[in-house]
Design an enzyme around this catalytic site. Structure first.
Site, PDB file in Angstrom:
ATOM      1  N   GLU A  60      17.520  18.750  14.138  1.00 37.09           N
ATOM      2  CA  GLU A  60      16.825  17.966  14.051  1.00 37.09           C
ATOM      3  C   GLU A  60      17.329  17.350  12.960  1.00 37.09           C
ATOM      4  O   GLU A  60      17.684  15.862  13.677  1.00 37.09           O
ATOM      5  CB  GLU A  60      15.479  17.861  14.578  1.00 37.09           C
ATOM      6  CG  GLU A  60      15.290  18.706  15.965  1.00 37.09           C
ATOM      7  CD  GLU A  60      15.258  20.046  15.942  1.00 37.09           C
ATOM      8  OE1 GLU A  60      15.665  20.752  14.398  1.00 37.09           O
ATOM      9  OE2 GLU A  60      15.459  21.333  16.237  1.00 37.09           O
ATOM     10  N   HIS A 113       9.606  17.708  27.250  1.00 38.59           N
ATOM     11  CA  HIS A 113       7.931  18.281  26.920  1.00 38.59           C
ATOM     12  C   HIS A 113       6.591  17.764  26.281  1.00 38.59           C
ATOM     13  O   HIS A 113       6.073  18.724  25.059  1.00 38.59           O
ATOM     14  CB  HIS A 113       8.768  19.866  26.843  1.00 38.59           C
ATOM     15  CG  HIS A 113       9.510  20.126  27.172  1.00 38.59           C
ATOM     16  ND1 HIS A 113      11.157  19.305  27.542  1.00 38.59           N
ATOM     17  CD2 HIS A 113       9.815  21.626  28.481  1.00 38.59           C
ATOM     18  CE1 HIS A 113      11.352  20.535  28.259  1.00 38.59           C
ATOM     19  NE2 HIS A 113      10.542  21.348  28.750  1.00 38.59           N
TER      20      HIS A 113
END
Lengths: 318, 280
Positions: A60, A113
């Site tokens: 990330e 999510h």
């Protein structure tokens, strides 16, 4: 890719449709995923526009840096991962490489999510801090859409700005609230239900829950206004002030901890303008595994709790 | 291709420029009474050889989309960076006097676009190579053949993000577009790199699929040649590991962890400037 039925779709399903629409509008989009594209739905955009999509593996921090480099050349960059990891795993990169340069680079972060409704994966996957982190990044817009249609429009809207943004999407399929005729605007609350005794200000999946709570309250003769505050930053100050003046009490409802998210933003507006009693409904503890709808009850993110909070806050009116 | 306003100068001239850069560095840090002289002095030859002989850039047109990019990942080396940009003509050297002071575009760590030539924001370590990947991918998408040169400190190699990026460069076949420069000065904030966290830059980059070129980072001819070597077409991305001396050129700063982030006194400044002029 076939469009899902907006009447019952997850907000994350809107992501590839919004990106495709932006490309059709002539926006120079590049989208990046970090090995969760099957979940963020980014892969569907990758299938349609392979030259505009990258997978960087489970990395990330690198994803944010790559996005910054692309944006510095004039691209409109979208990056996606679970809300637990974006912004959680790469917050410093968001701050140094995206938020600070030149008043904010043109990178849109999509945390899918979000909240507890990620479900069975348990507490490590349940992001209840992402809004606090994202709202602390000065140039960022922060948006939590309530359903598929609003998510699609919100993602398109941020794609047409040059500011950085964080948009949270959700995993479960939820009952649609909006039809195609809806017009989302960044920074504008949407009145879902008129009312005079109390206002429930909600975002994301809690907007639908708030509507059910308003029905419970109506059965008891309590008139609850419901505002969908999809944009947490910049917040619709005027709608909050009107709620305080016209209903005299406010409940905030979010699938996030009550510090640093919607409730905090609303409370600040009230404190600065028309102080009114306020009750905060959110998630202030780490959780457990479970089905998403079981978890909503486990954390009392349900109509009964919102109705109880409304009655309690009405009792504090002067 | 950028229509090469790149200058090309002799090694002797490069050495003279390096002296001027070193003098700027100690003057800036002394005036500000803060800053990072050690890791600035170690990088001087790398910066001078690159900006005068290799980087295809036009200081009069600093945002040309075809320019080669220099990305300072070790963001604390601003005295070196700003001095190189000023001497190369990106902005008035008079601006250097404001280094680290209120309202100056020359902050302690670089702020993207604050002055011409500042390509990215830095200060939090480990982010430059990732940024270069984004720039290089954009170049490929837009059919521009610019190259990105990224200067990384050896202490900075402790940051995990460097290795996320190091594995991505060969994966995305960016070998023709990205060169990593490692300033191997052996000292980081808290002390000697081998004591704080041992790294093996050449072996590590090789293991990640890079072609590694090692050189004496203070031998101007060797640095210039390593960069020419790095520019040759080759499938694997190139990493130059330049063996350098922290604080190079000022005896009391050389190989002294105390001058990673400390300014010289007035007396030390005069001494430092004498030594730099003498080319010790």
């Amino acid at each position: 890719m076939t469009a899902p039925t907006p009447a019952s779709a997850a907000t994350r399903e809107a992501y590839p449709f919004a990106l495709t629409e932006l490309v059709e509008h002539g926006v120079d989009v590049v989208a990046i995923d970090a090995d969760l594209s099957v979940s963020t739905m980014g892969y569907q955009f990758g299938e349609k526009h392979p030259g505009r999509w990258l997978s960087v593996g489970v990395a990330e921090q690198n994803m944010v840096g790559i996005a910054a480099g692309l944006a510095a050349t004039g691209k409109t960059v979208f990056i996606a991962s679970f809300a637990a990891f974006l912004p959680g795993r790469c917050f410093d990169q968001l701050r140094t490489s995206i938020a600070q340069p030149r008043g904010g680079l043109n990178v849109k972060c999509v945390g899918s999510h979000g909240g507890v409704t990620v479900g069975e994966d348990g507490m490590s996957a349940q992001a209840i801090e992402d809004l606090a982190l994202a709202t602390s990044l000065i140039p960022f817009d922060v948006i939590v859409p309530a359903d598929f249609e609003e998510a699609k429009q919100a993602l398109v809207a941020v794609g047409h700005t040059t500011r950085p943004a964080y948009v949270r999407t959700g995993r479960p399929k939820v009952q649609g609230i909006y039809s195609r005729g809806y017009r989302f605007e960044i920074g504008r609350a949407d009145l879902l239900r008129a009312g005079t005794d109390v206002t429930i200000i909600a975002c994301g999946i809690m907007a639908g829950v708030a509507l059910k709570a308003a029905e419970l309250l109506a059965a008891d003769g309590v008139s609850a206004r419901v505002l969908n505050m999809a944009t947490i930053k910049p917040i619709d100050r005027e709608a909050v002030v009107r709620a305080a003046i016209e209903t005299g009490a406010v409940v905030t409802a979010e699938e996030h901890q009550t510090t640093g998210g919607l409730g905090t933003a609303v409370a600040r507006v009230l404190a600065e303008t028309v102080p009114a009693p306020i009750a905060f409904v959110g998630v202030d503890r780490y959780g457990t595994s479970g089905k998403w709808d079981e978890l909503l009850d486990y954390f009392e993110l349900n109509p009964a709790r919102l109705a109880a909070a409304a009655r309690e806050v009405i009792g504090r009116k002067r | 291709m950028l229509s090469a306003p790149t200058v090309s100068v002799s090694v002797d001239e490069l050495r003279e420029i390096a002296k001027r850069i070193r003098a700027h560095i100690v003057n800036m840090v002394a005036r500000a009474q803060s800053g990072h002289p050690g890791g600035s002095l170690s990088a001087v030859e790398l910066g001078v050889a690159l900006f005068w002989n290799h980087l295809r850039c036009d200081p009069a047109n600093p945002l040309s989309p075809d320019r080669d990019r220099f990305l300072l990942s070790k963001g604390h080396a601003t005295p070196f960076y700003y001095a190189v940009l000023a001497e190369r003509g990106f902005f008035d050297p008079g601006l250097l006097g404001g280094f680290r002071t209120l309202g100056s575009p020359l902050q302690g760590h670089p702020s993207m676009g604050a002055a011409p030539g500042i390509e990215m924001s830095g200060g939090s370590l480990g982010q430059g190579l990732s940024f270069a990947i984004g720039q290089a991918i954009a170049g490929r998408m837009d059919q521009r053949d610019y190259r990105c040169w990224v200067l990384i400190g050896d202490g900075e190699l402790n940051e995990g993000q460097v290795w996320e990026a190091a594995m991505a460069v060969p994966h995305f076949n960016l070998g023709e577009r990205i060169v990593a420069l490692i300033d191997r000065n052996g000292i980081q904030n808290d002390g000697f790199a081998d004591d704080i966290m041992k790294t093996h830059p050449a072996e590590m980059f090789r293991g990640f699929g890079w072609h590694v070129i090692e050189c004496d980072g203070h031998d101007m001819a060797a640095v210039d040649q390593a960069m020419s070597e790095a520019e040759k077409p080759r499938e694997r991305p190139r990493c130059i590991v330049a063996h350098t001396v922290k604080g190079k050129g000022v005896s009391f700063m050389e190989n002294n962890p105390g001058f990673h982030g400390k300014a010289p006194s007035g007396e030390q400044l005069a001494d430092a400037l004498r030594q730099i002029e003498a080319g010790l």
